[in-house]
Structures are given as structure tokens and as C-alpha cells.
Scaffold this motif. Structure first.
Motif, PDB file in Angstrom:
ATOM      1  N   ASP A  90     -16.007  -4.821  20.531  1.00 35.34           N
ATOM      2  CA  ASP A  90     -14.988  -5.736  19.993  1.00 35.34           C
ATOM      3  C   ASP A  90     -15.082  -5.836  18.470  1.00 35.34           C
ATOM      4  OD1 ASP A  90     -15.649  -7.867  22.799  1.00 35.34           O
ATOM      5  OD2 ASP A  90     -13.901  -6.550  22.521  1.00 35.34           O
ATOM      6  N   THR A  91     -16.093  -5.218  17.878  1.00 36.20           N
ATOM      7  CA  THR A  91     -16.253  -5.253  16.431  1.00 36.20           C
ATOM      8  C   THR A  91     -15.065  -4.606  15.745  1.00 36.20           C
ATOM      9  OG1 THR A  91     -18.672  -5.253  16.549  1.00 36.20           O
ATOM     10  CG2 THR A  91     -17.671  -4.440  14.512  1.00 36.20           C
ATOM     11  N   ALA A  92     -14.431  -5.354  14.839  1.00 36.52           N
ATOM     12  CA  ALA A  92     -13.241  -4.878  14.142  1.00 36.52           C
ATOM     13  C   ALA A  92     -12.791  -5.948  13.157  1.00 36.52           C
ATOM     14  CB  ALA A  92     -12.105  -4.595  15.134  1.00 36.52           C
ATOM     15  N   VAL A  93     -11.821  -5.576  12.336  1.00 36.15           N
ATOM     16  CA  VAL A  93     -11.081  -6.568  11.568  1.00 36.15           C
ATOM     17  C   VAL A  93      -9.918  -7.019  12.439  1.00 36.15           C
ATOM     18  CG1 VAL A  93      -9.736  -7.036   9.503  1.00 36.15           C
ATOM     19  CG2 VAL A  93     -11.742  -5.525   9.373  1.00 36.15           C
ATOM     20  N   TYR A  94      -9.796  -8.318  12.601  1.00 36.59           N
ATOM     21  CA  TYR A  94      -8.752  -8.900  13.442  1.00 36.59           C
ATOM     22  C   TYR A  94      -7.639  -9.456  12.563  1.00 36.59           C
ATOM     23  CZ  TYR A  94     -11.506  -8.406  17.657  1.00 36.59           C
ATOM     24  OH  TYR A  94     -12.198  -7.880  18.728  1.00 36.59           O
ATOM     25  N   TYR A  95      -6.412  -9.091  12.926  1.00 28.87           N
ATOM     26  CA  TYR A  95      -5.228  -9.504  12.173  1.00 28.87           C
ATOM     27  C   TYR A  95      -4.295 -10.302  13.072  1.00 28.87           C
ATOM     28  CZ  TYR A  95      -6.573  -5.697   9.005  1.00 28.87           C
ATOM     29  OH  TYR A  95      -7.255  -4.858   8.148  1.00 28.87           O
ATOM     30  N   CYS A  96      -3.702 -11.346  12.517  1.00 26.08           N
ATOM     31  CA  CYS A  96      -2.594 -11.969  13.221  1.00 26.08           C
ATOM     32  C   CYS A  96      -1.289 -11.495  12.579  1.00 26.08           C
ATOM     33  CB  CYS A  96      -2.685 -13.489  13.221  1.00 26.08           C
ATOM     34  SG  CYS A  96      -2.450 -14.275  11.627  1.00 26.08           S
ATOM     35  N   ALA A  97      -0.238 -11.531  13.365  1.00 28.04           N
ATOM     36  CA  ALA A  97       1.053 -11.037  12.925  1.00 28.04           C
ATOM     37  C   ALA A  97       2.153 -11.885  13.545  1.00 28.04           C
ATOM     38  CB  ALA A  97       1.223  -9.578  13.324  1.00 28.04           C
ATOM     39  N   ALA A  98       3.286 -11.929  12.860  1.00 29.41           N
ATOM     40  CA  ALA A  98       4.417 -12.742  13.312  1.00 29.41           C
ATOM     41  C   ALA A  98       5.695 -11.932  13.287  1.00 29.41           C
ATOM     42  CB  ALA A  98       4.566 -13.973  12.429  1.00 29.41           C
ATOM     43  N   ASP A  99       6.525 -12.163  14.281  1.00 30.75           N
ATOM     44  CA  ASP A  99       7.856 -11.552  14.296  1.00 30.75           C
ATOM     45  C   ASP A  99       8.725 -12.315  15.273  1.00 30.75           C
ATOM     46  OD1 ASP A  99       9.089  -8.901  13.105  1.00 30.75           O
ATOM     47  OD2 ASP A  99       9.935  -9.202  15.100  1.00 30.75           O
ATOM     48  N   PHE A 100      10.011 -12.196  15.112  1.00 27.01           N
ATOM     49  CA  PHE A 100      10.923 -12.830  16.056  1.00 27.01           C
ATOM     50  C   PHE A 100      10.869 -12.158  17.420  1.00 27.01           C
ATOM     51  CE2 PHE A 100      12.562 -15.934  13.365  1.00 27.01           C
ATOM     52  CZ  PHE A 100      12.943 -15.406  12.154  1.00 27.01           C
ATOM     53  N   LYS A 101      10.513 -10.867  17.430  1.00 25.49           N
ATOM     54  CA  LYS A 101      10.417 -10.147  18.688  1.00 25.49           C
ATOM     55  C   LYS A 101       9.047 -10.353  19.319  1.00 25.49           C
ATOM     56  CE  LYS A 101      11.226  -6.169  16.892  1.00 25.49           C
ATOM     57  NZ  LYS A 101      11.482  -6.633  15.513  1.00 25.49           N
ATOM     58  N   TYR A 102       9.014 -10.460  20.621  1.00 24.91           N
ATOM     59  CA  TYR A 102       7.781 -10.511  21.403  1.00 24.91           C
ATOM     60  C   TYR A 102       7.406  -9.063  21.700  1.00 24.91           C
ATOM     61  CZ  TYR A 102       4.861 -11.556  25.543  1.00 24.91           C
ATOM     62  OH  TYR A 102       3.844 -11.646  26.461  1.00 24.91           O
ATOM     63  N   SER A 103       6.337  -8.578  21.100  1.00 22.76           N
ATOM     64  CA  SER A 103       6.044  -7.148  21.175  1.00 22.76           C
ATOM     65  C   SER A 103       4.549  -6.904  21.179  1.00 22.76           C
ATOM     66  CB  SER A 103       6.676  -6.427  19.985  1.00 22.76           C
ATOM     67  OG  SER A 103       6.313  -5.062  19.958  1.00 22.76           O
ATOM     68  N   VAL A 104       4.158  -5.782  21.754  1.00 26.75           N
ATOM     69  CA  VAL A 104       2.762  -5.354  21.728  1.00 26.75           C
ATOM     70  C   VAL A 104       2.557  -4.245  20.696  1.00 26.75           C
ATOM     71  CG1 VAL A 104       2.461  -5.982  24.156  1.00 26.75           C
ATOM     72  CG2 VAL A 104       3.021  -3.615  23.538  1.00 26.75           C
TER      73      VAL A 104
END
Length: 122
Positions: A90-104
Motif C-alpha cells: 500500500d506504500t505510495a503517494v495518495y491523491y484525492c481528486a474531484a470531478d462532477f463525474k463519478y469515475s474510477v
């Protein structure tokens, strides 16, 4: 437009827990789907979890299902990622992101935080 700031990363032993937070600016936070992604050195950014605007629909990568939980507080303009039973992979840089679309898919997100490092030692 929205600005995102992650926090909560750090060093933890395998089997431990961390909770990441992503604070958003702007009055339209509740309109956005919010995603968490991660990127390990030398690897592509990968999907971790996503939550819809109201918080009642979520989806997880198979690698974290049952261990991670995404949630949001539309009053506090914050999205969370509770990470339990952490593994070295699980080691990594974790990012949050935002968009109007619900997407993977990372390519479909318009707004990104700066990232927070999570390191899991064995």
C-alpha cells in the motif's frame, strides 16, 4: 473550481491503520464525486476508491476492498480514506481528486491535491 489539500499520511507498520483527509475549498464541494488514487515509484497512478456527491455510492479497487473505507462530510467539505490492515504494497503517494463525474479513471478528474505519502513497513 475546487482546491484540494490532503493530510494524514505517514509511516506505519504492516497491519496498522491511517486515516487520510482531503479538505476542499469552494462552495460546490457537495456537487463533486471524490476519488482517491495512489502512485508508487515507477508505477502509474491507480484507482483506490470513489464516492458520489451524496456519499451513498462507493466503489473500491479489489486490492483495498474490505480494508479501506471512503467517506465524506459535505458540511466540513472533507473526504476521508480510512485505511486498515495496511500492507507494504500500500506504500505510495495518495491523491484525492474531484470531478462532477463519478469515475474510477484518473484521466477523467479535473482537480487534484498535491498528494500525501503513505509508507508501510514490514
Amino acid at each position: 473550481q475546487v482546491q484540494l489539500i490532503e493530510s494524514g499520511g505517514g509511516l506505519v507498520q504492516a497491519g496498522g491503520s491511517l486515516r487520510l483527509s482531503c479538505a476542499a475549498s469552494g462552495r460546490t464541494f457537495s456537487s463533486y464525486a471524490m476519488g482517491w488514487f495512489r502512485q508508487a515509484p515507477g508505477q502509474e497512478r491507480e484507482f483506490v476508491a470513489v464516492i458520489n456527491w451524496s456519499g451513498d455510492i462507493t466503489r473500491y479497487a479489489d486490492s483495498v476492498k474490505g480494508r479501506f473505507t471512503i467517506s465524506r462530510d459535505n458540511v466540513q467539505n472533507t473526504v476521508y480514506l480510512q485505511m486498515n490492515s495496511l500492507k507494504p504494497e500500500d506504500t505510495a503517494v495518495y491523491y484525492c481528486a474531484a470531478d462532477f463525474k463519478y469515475s474510477v479513471y484518473a484521466r477523467e478528474y479535473d482537480y487534484w491535491g498535491q498528494g500525501t505519502q503513505v509508507t508501510v513497513s514490514s
